[in-house]
Design an enzyme around this catalytic site. Structure first.
Site, PDB file in Angstrom:
ATOM      1  N   LYS A 245      18.427  47.286  16.892  1.00 20.98           N
ATOM      2  CA  LYS A 245      18.614  47.607  18.475  1.00 20.98           C
ATOM      3  C   LYS A 245      17.364  47.590  19.124  1.00 20.98           C
ATOM      4  O   LYS A 245      17.300  47.405  20.318  1.00 20.98           O
ATOM      5  CB  LYS A 245      19.732  48.514  18.798  1.00 20.98           C
ATOM      6  CG  LYS A 245      19.175  49.904  18.356  1.00 20.98           C
ATOM      7  CD  LYS A 245      20.406  50.998  18.648  1.00 20.98           C
ATOM      8  CE  LYS A 245      20.191  52.314  18.391  1.00 20.98           C
ATOM      9  NZ  LYS A 245      21.144  53.240  17.759  1.00 20.98           N
TER      10      LYS A 245
ATOM     11  N   ARG B 108      28.404  63.046  19.398  1.00 23.66           N
ATOM     12  CA  ARG B 108      28.591  61.874  20.069  1.00 23.66           C
ATOM     13  C   ARG B 108      29.908  60.965  19.759  1.00 23.66           C
ATOM     14  O   ARG B 108      30.862  61.645  20.035  1.00 23.66           O
ATOM     15  CB  ARG B 108      27.309  61.142  19.856  1.00 23.66           C
ATOM     16  CG  ARG B 108      27.107  59.869  20.801  1.00 23.66           C
ATOM     17  CD  ARG B 108      25.762  59.074  20.640  1.00 23.66           C
ATOM     18  NE  ARG B 108      25.766  58.201  19.346  1.00 23.66           N
ATOM     19  CZ  ARG B 108      24.834  57.223  19.211  1.00 23.66           C
ATOM     20  NH1 ARG B 108      23.959  57.246  19.754  1.00 23.66           N
ATOM     21  NH2 ARG B 108      25.193  56.486  18.100  1.00 23.66           N
TER      22      ARG B 108
HETATM   23  C1  LIG Z   1      20.912  53.624  16.627  1.00 25.51           C
HETATM   24  C2  LIG Z   1      21.831  53.784  15.483  1.00 25.51           C
HETATM   25  C3  LIG Z   1      21.409  54.014  14.092  1.00 25.51           C
HETATM   26  C4  LIG Z   1      20.058  53.781  13.598  1.00 25.51           C
HETATM   27  O1  LIG Z   1      19.293  54.890  14.266  1.00 25.51           O
HETATM   28  P1  LIG Z   1      17.635  55.144  13.871  1.00 25.51           P
HETATM   29  O2  LIG Z   1      17.470  56.517  14.322  1.00 25.51           O
HETATM   30  O3  LIG Z   1      17.011  53.998  14.528  1.00 25.51           O
HETATM   31  O4  LIG Z   1      17.498  54.724  12.396  1.00 25.51           O
HETATM   32  C5  LIG Z   1      22.370  54.248  13.172  1.00 25.51           C
HETATM   33  N1  LIG Z   1      23.609  54.555  13.598  1.00 25.51           N
HETATM   34  C6  LIG Z   1      24.107  54.298  14.856  1.00 25.51           C
HETATM   35  C7  LIG Z   1      25.804  54.523  15.029  1.00 25.51           C
HETATM   36  C8  LIG Z   1      23.232  53.805  15.919  1.00 25.51           C
HETATM   37  O5  LIG Z   1      23.813  53.866  17.167  1.00 25.51           O
END
Ligand SMILES: *Cc1c(COP(=O)(O)O)cnc(C)c1O
Length: 356
Positions: free
Chosen positions: A38, A131
């Site tokens: 993302k 969250r």
């Molecule tokens: C963005 C996200 C991740 C990855 O997070 P990083 O800190 O970039 O490794 C993992 N799980 C969820 C649910 C996320 O939204």
């Protein structure tokens, strides 16, 4: 090829290398890595570089991004809890999604039935970060309901930490997640295949060997992209931290005072700025602004350059102490933190270039 600025230059070889290192590190603990795309909008060359590093599954928060990756034969995981209204797309473009609302899972079940597919669901459990995720006390009842739904496979349980509440993954919260898997087996007789133990913040526990046995998946974005875990910001051994470089062009250089002249009110963003008087300084303006970057997250590669501030379209630098004799038209390079990278990659004004 003539370049346009501002731009982000992505070193694909470094992305492949970082992915390989992290996949290797995690495999020593029996953990599969979901490569999270993302932060770079799932740009295809970068996704391909990640897959070359030995990943079998990619994850993104936006179904639009996974849709664009349809041609990639890897498995795809939707990270953000799906919108009910997207159920058909979720089933079509992702193989597995993270979920916390039973009504949405029912919609996915219907959509999957219509598409003659089995959709995999990971039930998210809130282990304290506040969250997404269901509360622990509701898990058993929800699992019973989910496994009764047609065309839905409960593929796992998972959690997300260090995103809203800053809660550090540890033996306590991740240990509890593994316990919940056991409890489901004991009470319902259902064997949960995947225990998804978080994001790049959980990598710290892998690095120091404290990740609880039973966690068998992590969803990793930032560590691959920026070479650091996110509990304490420690470097991941053997990983590059400079896979992404931001480049901007200088449009003005002048010697001017370090303190504005006149009565100081609000700046362009409603803040009252403060200035330290350092006399006359050499100032450069780079054609970059808050539409493209988060100035607080930028670090100039030239250590003698300081960032003074930014408005929507202008980045102001103090170049007084630099050994480089900058002139108008020169390109200045920066490293970016996560927030800045996210802004740069999503900004339509910032061009993207890929090198090997
Ligand atoms: C963005 C996200 C991740 C990855 O997070 P990083 O800190 O970039 O490794 C993992 N799980 C969820 C649910 C996320 O939204």
């Amino acid at each position: 090829m003539k370049r346009e600025y501002p731009c982000v230059e992505v070193n694909l070889g470094k992305i492949t290398h970082n992915t390989r290192e992290i996949v290797k590190l995690c495999s020593t603990k029996g953990i599969h890595v979901v490569g999270v795309t993302k932060v770079f909008c799932a740009k295809k060359p970068v996704v391909k570089a990640m897959l070359n590093g030995g990943l079998e599954i990619v994850g993104d928060s936006r179904i639009e991004n996974l849709k664009r990756l349809e041609e990639f034969k890897c498995r795809k995981l939707l990270l953000r809890i799906p919108m009910e209204s997207h159920a058909a797309e979720v089933v079509k473009y992702s193989d597995i999604s993270l979920n916390s609302e039973i009504e949405t899972i029912k919609r996915l079940s219907k959509a999957a039935k219509r598409a003659s597919k089995i959709h995999n669901v990971i039930l998210m459990i809130d282990m304290g970060d506040l969250r997404e995720g269901v509360l622990e006390r509701d898990v058993i009842d929800l699992v019973k309901e989910i496994i009764s739904l047609e065309n839905i496979k409960l593929a796992g349980i998972g959690t997300n930490l260090t995103c809203y509440g800053g809660v550090i993954p540890d033996g306590n919260n991740l240990g509890k997640l593994v316990m919940i898997k056991k409890e489901i087996k004991d009470k319902i007789g259902y064997e949960i295949p995947i225990v998804s133990g978080g994001n790049s913040s959980s990598l710290y526990a892998v690095m120091n060997g404290t990740i609880p046995d039973g966690i068998n998946q992590l969803r990793i974005g930032e560590a691959i992209v920026l070479g650091r875990e996110t509990s304490f910001g420690k470097d991941v051994p053997g990983c590059y931290k400079d896979s992404f470089t931001l480049k901007g062009e200088i449009i003005e250089i002048k010697e001017k005072p370090s303190v504005p002249i006149g009565t100081i009110g609000m700046d362009a963003f409603g803040q009252t700025p403060h200035f330290e008087d350092r006399g006359i300084i050499k100032r450069a303006i780079v054609a970059l602004g808050r539409q493209d970057i988060v100035s607080e997250g930028l670090t100039p590669l030239d250590k003698q350059v300081n960032i003074l501030g930014a408005s929507s379209d202008h980045l102001l630098l103090d170049i007084t102490n630099s050994c480089n004799l900058y002139k108008v038209g020169d390109i200045v390079d920066f490293n970016m933190d996560y927030g800045c990278l996210l802004r740069a990659m999503t900004s339509p004004y910032v061009k993207k270039y890929y090198v090997d």
